[in-house]
Every structure is written in structure tokens, then in C-alpha cells.
Scaffold this active site. Sequence first.
Site, PDB file in Angstrom:
ATOM      1  N   PRO A   2      58.769  -7.012  51.633  1.00  0.00           N
ATOM      2  CA  PRO A   2      58.944  -8.426  51.218  1.00  0.00           C
ATOM      3  C   PRO A   2      58.423  -8.352  49.652  1.00  0.00           C
ATOM      4  O   PRO A   2      57.442  -7.836  49.548  1.00  0.00           O
ATOM      5  CB  PRO A   2      57.850  -9.229  52.191  1.00  0.00           C
ATOM      6  CG  PRO A   2      57.935  -8.299  53.215  1.00  0.00           C
ATOM      7  CD  PRO A   2      58.162  -6.889  52.926  1.00  0.00           C
ATOM      8  N   GLU A   3      59.329  -9.289  48.901  1.00  0.00           N
ATOM      9  CA  GLU A   3      58.532  -9.310  47.492  1.00  0.00           C
ATOM     10  C   GLU A   3      58.004 -10.616  47.328  1.00  0.00           C
ATOM     11  O   GLU A   3      57.913 -11.444  48.467  1.00  0.00           O
ATOM     12  CB  GLU A   3      59.912  -9.218  46.671  1.00  0.00           C
ATOM     13  CG  GLU A   3      60.641  -7.622  46.805  1.00  0.00           C
ATOM     14  CD  GLU A   3      61.825  -7.607  45.781  1.00  0.00           C
ATOM     15  OE1 GLU A   3      61.736  -8.087  44.934  1.00  0.00           O
ATOM     16  OE2 GLU A   3      62.535  -6.567  46.005  1.00  0.00           O
TER      17      GLU A   3
END
Length: 286
Positions: A2-3
Site C-alpha cells: 500500500p502506498e
Amino acid sequence: MPELPEVETVRRGLAPAMEGRRILSAEAHRPDLRFAFPERFAARLTGTRVERIDRRSKYLLVRLGSGETLLMHLGMSGRFSVTAEDISRQPGDFVYAAPANPAHDHVVFEMEGGVTVTYNDPRRFGFMTLYATDAEDEQAYLKDLGPEPLSNGFSEARLNTAFKGRRSPVKSGLLDQHVVAGLGNIYVCEALWRARISPRRLCQSIPGVRASRLAPAVRAVIAEAIEAGGSTLRDYAGADGAMGYFQHRFDVYGREGEPCHRCEDARVERIVQSGRSSFFCPSCQR
């Protein structure tokens, strides 16, 4: 992984369920995730009040009334679900549409008001730790991070300084968390496309005109992705179970062989840089 937009989406989902509420009980169903839990992990959380939830880069920071901060990282497959005893009282109208396998429910927080927050992580690449909030400047995971991409600290001037004389590719430069915090592979690809900069171009060629295009492109793509709820790839899901929709707006990421949205004269290509896929238009991003 996840960013930043995905992690921010989770933060916004957890906030109404946890902020201002006391943790009635905390349970760790195993001794570790990616790393071992800190000493007396559950006992130090139980009974304390969640003052607020912040985010720094890709880390969630739960500020506790005890004077400690709970730092949480989602890893590759970590996700939170929020449930309540009475759905009509469920804070934020959370609906977890695709329940994760309960065999991988590793941490459970029972909150005031009948709310349960569960951390599920099949691969166990996420982690949680506790530290004294007033010693945050010394916290190993945070102390060397660069500015947030939407903060005043990130700008054309920041890129000019960070990239001066640097001979690594600009793609690697933007992924360096010392330069700017929270950027990952997806949004770097998208930002470089918007700025018409090849991912193979060296950092030292960016200061000046290219930096003046790149900085606002980074800010815009991150802001739009947050607004869209992040991008859902593989295991990622927001705390409310809602899927992100920014992936339907990707201009180059994952679009190898498709026509470029902008020039329509070329097809998106993919190369591998430092083990990661870079997607770009060979015509727009010379």
C-alpha cells in the site's frame, strides 16, 4: 505494498471508530507479525484512550492518552475491519464487503461503544510497535523521512536540492524516502507521465524546468488518489471495506501495450528498474 493514498484512506476509515474512544481490551493472537510485538504490548494498550490517528509516510500513528504512540505498518497484505454491535450505531457507516479469513486476524481492539477493530494480515509483513510520543524525533522509522508530498516542505526547490549532481534514475530518486516520504512505484510512474519525464532520465537532469513540472505532478496525483480512496491492488482494502477507484484512472501503470492517453502515437512500455516495473510512454517521455 500500500502506498500513501491507501494508508491515508485507512487512517480516515479508522478515525471515527477509534478517536476519542478508550481501548477496552487489546489482544495479540500471536507473538509477532513481521517483527515481535513490544514488551507488554496488549497491557500497554488496554485502558488507554485514542486521542487521534495521524499518518506519516506509509505509517499509521495512533496517539494514546498514555503518552505513547502506536505505530502501525500494513505491509503487503495488512488490512483493518471495523464492526459494531448495532449496525445503526456503526461509526462512519462502515460496511466490510469482503471479510478476510479470520484465521489471519492477528490483533483485535475492543473499543468503547461496542466497536471492534481487527487487523488481518495473511502474509504478516506488517508490524506494530509502541514508543514514547515525546521521543518521536528519535524514532528509527520516522526520523530520516523526507517531507510529505502534499506539505509545504515538498516543492520544486526541494527537488532541485535533492537531485543536484545525483546520477541515479529519477524513478529511484522519487522512491527514496529521504527525498519525499510515502511515494511508491504506482504513483511515481503516474507522476512522471504527467510531467513528461522518462523514468530513465538521471536525477541530475531534473533541477530547473523539469523539476517545475515534476513537483506539481507528484502533488496532483497523490491528492487525486487520496480523493478517490486509494488504489485497490491485490490484498489492499480500506478500513470500511470500500475499494479504491483511482486504478481506473491510471494513465500508464499496468497499461503495457495500450495506446498512450495523451499522444495516441505510441503504446505504453514497461521496463524493470531495481526490480520494479516502470510504465511509460516512449513518445511523451523521451
